[in-house]
Structures are given as C-alpha cells and as structure tokens.
Design a protein around this motif. Sequence first.
Motif, PDB file in Angstrom:
ATOM      1  N   UNK A  55      34.967  59.712 -28.362  1.00 30.54           N
ATOM      2  CA  UNK A  55      34.486  59.090 -28.892  1.00 30.54           C
ATOM      3  C   UNK A  55      33.564  58.320 -27.679  1.00 30.54           C
ATOM      4  N   UNK A  56      33.250  59.051 -26.351  1.00 33.07           N
ATOM      5  CA  UNK A  56      32.922  57.647 -25.777  1.00 33.07           C
ATOM      6  C   UNK A  56      34.117  57.256 -24.836  1.00 33.07           C
ATOM      7  N   UNK A  57      35.373  57.016 -24.844  1.00 29.80           N
ATOM      8  CA  UNK A  57      36.540  55.946 -24.777  1.00 29.80           C
ATOM      9  C   UNK A  57      36.929  56.415 -23.314  1.00 29.80           C
ATOM     10  N   UNK A 163      24.935  58.327 -31.476  1.00 35.25           N
ATOM     11  CA  UNK A 163      25.685  57.131 -32.859  1.00 35.25           C
ATOM     12  C   UNK A 163      27.354  57.482 -33.297  1.00 35.25           C
ATOM     13  N   UNK A 164      27.072  58.590 -32.482  1.00 37.23           N
ATOM     14  CA  UNK A 164      28.580  58.824 -32.204  1.00 37.23           C
ATOM     15  C   UNK A 164      29.750  57.886 -31.805  1.00 37.23           C
ATOM     16  N   UNK A 165      29.017  57.813 -31.073  1.00 37.16           N
ATOM     17  CA  UNK A 165      30.342  56.875 -29.349  1.00 37.16           C
ATOM     18  C   UNK A 165      30.575  55.845 -30.388  1.00 37.16           C
ATOM     19  N   UNK A 166      32.607  55.257 -29.551  1.00 36.97           N
ATOM     20  CA  UNK A 166      32.407  54.421 -29.945  1.00 36.97           C
ATOM     21  C   UNK A 166      32.453  52.927 -30.279  1.00 36.97           C
ATOM     22  N   UNK A 167      30.974  52.847 -29.440  1.00 33.13           N
ATOM     23  CA  UNK A 167      30.517  51.208 -29.466  1.00 33.13           C
ATOM     24  C   UNK A 167      29.270  51.227 -29.874  1.00 33.13           C
ATOM     25  N   UNK A 173      29.581  48.977 -37.859  1.00 32.37           N
ATOM     26  CA  UNK A 173      30.519  48.685 -38.795  1.00 32.37           C
ATOM     27  C   UNK A 173      30.881  47.135 -38.653  1.00 32.37           C
ATOM     28  N   UNK A 174      30.329  46.872 -37.664  1.00 31.29           N
ATOM     29  CA  UNK A 174      30.123  45.232 -37.635  1.00 31.29           C
ATOM     30  C   UNK A 174      28.954  44.168 -38.063  1.00 31.29           C
ATOM     31  N   UNK A 175      28.059  45.126 -38.850  1.00 34.71           N
ATOM     32  CA  UNK A 175      26.166  44.531 -39.153  1.00 34.71           C
ATOM     33  C   UNK A 175      26.293  44.874 -39.895  1.00 34.71           C
ATOM     34  N   UNK A 191      18.792  51.658 -35.483  1.00 40.66           N
ATOM     35  CA  UNK A 191      18.026  52.785 -34.987  1.00 40.66           C
ATOM     36  C   UNK A 191      18.468  53.020 -33.268  1.00 40.66           C
ATOM     37  N   UNK A 192      19.525  52.139 -33.070  1.00 40.62           N
ATOM     38  CA  UNK A 192      20.204  52.550 -31.253  1.00 40.62           C
ATOM     39  C   UNK A 192      21.388  51.317 -30.670  1.00 40.62           C
ATOM     40  N   UNK A 193      21.837  51.630 -30.230  1.00 41.01           N
ATOM     41  CA  UNK A 193      22.551  51.514 -29.902  1.00 41.01           C
ATOM     42  C   UNK A 193      23.012  50.706 -27.788  1.00 41.01           C
TER      43      UNK A 193
END
Length: 281
Positions: A55-57, A163-167, A173-175, A191-193
């Motif tokens: 998850x990128x953590x 997309x699967x990353x924790x960030x 979830x916030x948006x 479409x991107x974070x």
Amino acid sequence: TPASPRARFGCESPQAAISSRTTSTSSLSPFSASPSSSPAAFLHHLPVWEWCNDEGVFTAYDDDSRVQLEAAFLQLGSDGRVSPSDRGVAHSGEASQPLELPAPHIDGAIAHVDVRSMTQLITRRGVLLGPPTDVRRIERGQAVGGPTWTSQAQDVAIVDVPAHHADALQAMKAVLGEAEGQLDPASYAVVGVSRVQHRSLRLRYELERADMQRERGAHQLNEQLLFHGTRRHPPASIARDRDGFMVERGGSTSYYGRGCYFAETPRYALHYAHRRGGDPQ
C-alpha cells in the motif's frame, strides 16, 4: 465532458530524509557481535531501516535486521564501490550481494535486501512473492516526515502514486462519496493523485505544531483536513514554492480581504479549481 468532470487532487504527507553516514565499520564494534547482543545505547543511535508494503506505507525492520542492514550499508563505502554521497542511491553498475533476512510479517518467507539499490524482494520456498519494494534508511536526529515518503534528491518532490497506494485511497475517500459536500462518484472521478514531499515546509509545520501543543495541549490542537482550489495558478507551482501558501499572494478583492482561503468540503473548493485542458485540478 461537462457531465463527467475529472479532478486531479494532491495529497501532502510527511517525508523522511535519506542521508549518508561516514563512520567506518571499525569504530562500530557492536557490528562484529551478534545483532541480538548489541547494546541498547548502540541501537538507540543506529539509523532506522524501513521497508515499503503493497500500500506504499513504510514499516520498520526489527533490531536484528536493522543491525545487519546498517553493517552491509556501511560496507558499501569501505571497499571503494560507492562514495558516501552516493549511498542509498540506485546504481546500474556492479550489483551487490543481497542480504537475506526473515521477511517482515510473512511466516516462512525470506527478504532479499539490496542496500545498493535500496530494494527488497520476498521469496518463499524459492518462489518470488510480488515485485520489488522500496527500502529506506533514516538517520537518527533527522526529521521523519511520515510513513509513505520516498527518497528524493531535492528539497521538494512531487510523486505520482498508484490507485492502490494508501495516499491515493485516502484522497479518494476524502473527495468522493455520498456525504454532504463530497463529489458524487457517478459524475466525478479522481484520475490522479500526487504526494507533495516538501522537506523544509514539513519541518516548519512540525515545529509550529509542537509549539501549539505545548501552549494549548494536544486536545486543543484542532488539526483538520481542508481543501483549496488554486484557480489560475497550477497546483505544482504552489507545492514547489519555498514558502508554500502565502497570504501576501492572495487576491486583495477577496470576500474577507487578502488571505489564503480553504474549504471544509471538496465540492466548495471545486468552484475555485485550477483547470488544465478543461478538467479541474
């Protein structure tokens, strides 16, 4: 299209600076002993070693693994293969022998850690379990930004996250959702974070936060997640700025006067979003 606008949202999180250590192995006598017998005082001053999960953590290795990783890392500089300024940076030249450790949190598996490229492979009974993952080393006394920051060469880095990353999951979830003020997933899509890793701003933030805690107490901190539309300014230009959000750069004709305005909901901030190719950012 107007019926299904797409948004790109940034996610700022802390960072851990990765730096080198020039002490020779000969001055660190506990490395010659069994890792479990290393004095507590030695372990306290030893850099922290962490691995990145799916998850990128980033999660810390245990003490035994940490001692072995640090010994292997310092050995890279003792035989002339890697200069101190290059330690912890991936190289395409001669490969180092991966260090084999018990895989964290995976019974019966082995972690193969390459301290030259700062990557880790997990195997069980000779079978590879997934792609390589990142490894990072954090010096004691350095500002540790958080569990997801990756290594960076400059003071500021903007890192696209999958997309699967924790960030990314936190941002979506916030948006997106059905709560008041959120964006309807049937009409909008993220479409991107991108994660903003701004070392100096994060350090200033942590110092200010600590001062407020001392003055008010932790229960009075009132820390919140807020949203901001950058209008004509590309979000990256603000994220890379040495001072970040500046009151002096706010519009003088704003409703409450010059300042930095933030919204409690993404729907409100969307009205002020920067647009690129017709899509809000």
